[in-house]
Design a protein around this motif. Structure first.
Motif, short mmCIF file in Angstrom:
data_model
loop_
_atom_site.label_atom_id
_atom_site.label_comp_id
_atom_site.label_asym_id
_atom_site.label_seq_id
_atom_site.Cartn_x
_atom_site.Cartn_y
_atom_site.Cartn_z
N GLU A 181 42.49 47.24 44.61
CA GLU A 181 41.39 47.44 43.66
C GLU A 181 40.98 48.91 43.60
OE1 GLU A 181 39.64 45.18 41.50
OE2 GLU A 181 41.42 43.99 41.92
N VAL A 219 40.77 33.87 41.48
CA VAL A 219 41.34 33.22 40.30
C VAL A 219 42.48 32.25 40.63
CG1 VAL A 219 43.03 34.99 39.62
CG2 VAL A 219 41.86 33.65 37.87
N ARG A 266 33.89 40.35 33.45
CA ARG A 266 33.26 41.33 34.33
C ARG A 266 32.80 42.55 33.55
NH1 ARG A 266 37.56 40.58 39.31
NH2 ARG A 266 37.04 38.40 39.58
N ARG A 324 48.18 40.72 37.82
CA ARG A 324 48.09 41.10 39.24
C ARG A 324 49.45 40.95 39.90
NH1 ARG A 324 44.04 42.77 37.72
NH2 ARG A 324 41.91 42.62 38.55
N GLU A 329 36.88 45.84 33.87
CA GLU A 329 38.04 45.06 34.30
C GLU A 329 39.12 45.98 34.86
OE1 GLU A 329 39.43 42.61 35.62
OE2 GLU A 329 39.56 41.09 34.05
N LYS A 381 41.05 29.10 42.16
CA LYS A 381 40.27 28.41 41.14
C LYS A 381 41.22 27.62 40.23
CE LYS A 381 37.16 29.26 37.29
NZ LYS A 381 36.24 30.20 36.63
N ASN A 417 46.79 42.00 45.78
CA ASN A 417 46.22 40.65 45.91
C ASN A 417 47.17 39.74 46.70
OD1 ASN A 417 45.07 42.03 43.60
ND2 ASN A 417 44.00 40.12 43.14
N GLY A 454 37.89 33.22 32.79
CA GLY A 454 37.54 34.51 32.19
C GLY A 454 38.73 35.13 31.49
N GLU A 505 36.59 30.96 44.78
CA GLU A 505 36.08 31.78 43.67
C GLU A 505 37.14 32.72 43.11
OE1 GLU A 505 35.41 31.90 46.83
OE2 GLU A 505 34.53 33.79 47.51
P1 GDP Z 1 40.44 40.60 42.15
O1 GDP Z 1 41.71 41.20 41.64
O2 GDP Z 1 40.13 41.01 43.56
O3 GDP Z 1 39.29 40.81 41.25
O4 GDP Z 1 40.75 39.03 42.30
P2 GDP Z 1 40.30 37.75 41.43
O5 GDP Z 1 41.22 36.66 41.84
O6 GDP Z 1 38.82 37.50 41.58
O7 GDP Z 1 40.55 38.17 39.91
C1 GDP Z 1 41.84 38.51 39.45
C2 GDP Z 1 41.81 38.70 37.95
O8 GDP Z 1 41.63 37.43 37.32
C3 GDP Z 1 40.68 39.60 37.44
O9 GDP Z 1 41.21 40.48 36.47
C4 GDP Z 1 39.72 38.61 36.78
O10 GDP Z 1 38.97 39.16 35.70
C5 GDP Z 1 40.70 37.57 36.25
N1 GDP Z 1 40.07 36.28 35.97
C6 GDP Z 1 40.12 35.60 34.80
N2 GDP Z 1 39.40 34.48 34.86
C7 GDP Z 1 38.85 34.44 36.09
C8 GDP Z 1 37.99 33.50 36.74
O11 GDP Z 1 37.57 32.48 36.18
N3 GDP Z 1 37.63 33.78 38.02
C9 GDP Z 1 38.10 34.91 38.69
N4 GDP Z 1 37.76 35.12 39.96
N5 GDP Z 1 38.90 35.81 38.07
C10 GDP Z 1 39.27 35.57 36.80
#
Ligand code: GDP
Length: 325
Positions: free
Chosen positions: A129, A191, A280, A219, A283, A194, A180, A213, A189
């Motif tokens: 990140e 993605v 967010r 990633r 992004e 989830k 990631n 979202g 929580e």
């Molecule tokens: P991060 O890379 O540490 O922010 O890990 P996350 O798993 O929280 O998010 C990865 C990506 O998935 C980010 O670009 C989020 O905006 C996207 N994303 C899309 N929909 C969702 C959602 O419903 N929940 C989360 N956590 N991320 C989401």
């Protein structure tokens, strides 16, 4: 017998790292933050069947006196700082708490190590990140950082402090810039979890839709079990250094959905709904790394493919929901 102290021991990486170190004959100690629901704190260690093997010590990254006491008690050979407020989205709502734990917490621990056990080897959990608004198409140890969230800013502070304690005080301090990494033990929580949890619920008739979202974000997702080995390898080197761990493959959230639903024979487009509340304020659009240095110097390569990981995660969530109807 070597002794390791892990902060963030109740999290995904703490659990896999504990398992890995126990398998190599380490005595493993974990710093345990006091929580209102102490009955669930060891859930991940329990999932891996090692809850009785990790010795938990009361402490908190924001309280240096507790870190000093823990280090005096454990006398560790290796310290792994995995503790953090680790959820990017929450860091906009709690930016100062995130800074206090994720940035200054690392400072407290580095300072405590310097005072109490300067010979111990130190691992800092840095994060892809920190690349945020990416400055190079493929990110490696030489890519400039451009953090895009309070979380990433906090991680960057901890990263540079680790480098500075290495260069200024001669600590054997290494920083792993991990892209990631996921698993069945990922927090719900995030993605990937989830999605796999949503797939399981929908498949079992417990839900009819999954609200998401930004589906366009991509990633570089690897498996946490592979990545904790890389952490350990960094601390086995004669010289401390910084290393990127990643797979070198990037996948969109949309394609992750497609793969996870397809694993149970469903079409993701029938169930996934976009919901602005999961967007967010800023992004990170694309992350894709190169782990060439880790491969060259540590002999580290990720072993689990994305397909294998998605299957493992969906199966685990199906089992969770079947066992606990
Ligand atoms: P991060 O890379 O540490 O922010 O890990 P996350 O798993 O929280 O998010 C990865 C990506 O998935 C980010 O670009 C989020 O905006 C996207 N994303 C899309 N929909 C969702 C959602 O419903 N929940 C989360 N956590 N991320 C989401």
């Amino acid at each position: 017998m070597k002794r390791a102290l892990i902060t963030g021991v109740t999290g995904q990486d703490g659990a896999y790292l504990s398992q890995f170190l126990l398998g190599r004959g380490y005595e493993v100690y974990g710093l345990l933050r006091r929580s209102a629901s102490s009955d669930v704190v060891a859930e991940r260690l329990r999932w891996l069947g090692i809850q009785g093997d990790v010795q938990l010590i009361d402490g908190n990254l924001t309280d240096m006196s507790s870190l000093i006491r823990a280090l005096q008690e454990v006398k560790p050979d290796e310290v792994y700082n995995l503790g953090a407020q680790s959820f990017v989205k929450a860091s906009w709502n709690q930016p100062l708490l995130t800074g206090g734990v994720t940035a200054l917490g690392a400072g407290n621990l580095l300072e405590a190590v310097r005072l109490i056990c300067p010979q111990a080897r130190f691992y800092q959990a840095s994060s892809s990140e920190m690349y945020g608004k990416i400055q190079e198409k493929v990110q490696d140890e030489n890519t400039p950082f451009y953090p895009r969230s309070p979380y990433a800013v906090a991680k960057l502070y901890a990263h540079w402090l680790t480098v500075n304690y290495r260069e200024s005080f001669g600590l054997h301090a290494s920083s792993g810039i991990l892209f990631n990494h996921e698993s069945p033990l990922r927090g719900i929580e995030f993605v990937t979890r989830k999605i796999t949890d949503g797939v399981a619920r929908i498949k079992l008739g417990k839900a009819t839709e999954l609200r998401m979202g930004n589906l366009e974000a991509t990633r570089d997702w690897g498996h946490a079990r592979d990545y904790v080995q890389g952490m350990w390898l960094m601390l086995q080197q004669e010289e401390p250094d910084d290393y990127v761990l990643c797979t070198g493959r990037t996948t969109s959230v949309r394609d992750f959905c497609r793969m996870a639903f397809a694993h149970v024979g469903l079409d993701w487009e029938q169930y996934v709904i976009t919901d602005a509340s999961f967007l967010r304020p800023a992004e990170v659009d694309v992350l894709i790394g190169s782990a060439a240095k880790a491969k060259r110097k540590l002999g580290w390569v990720p072993e689990t493919s994305l397909e294998q990981m998605v299957a493992e995660m969906v199966e685990a969530d199906l089992k969770r929901h079947t066992d606990r109807p």
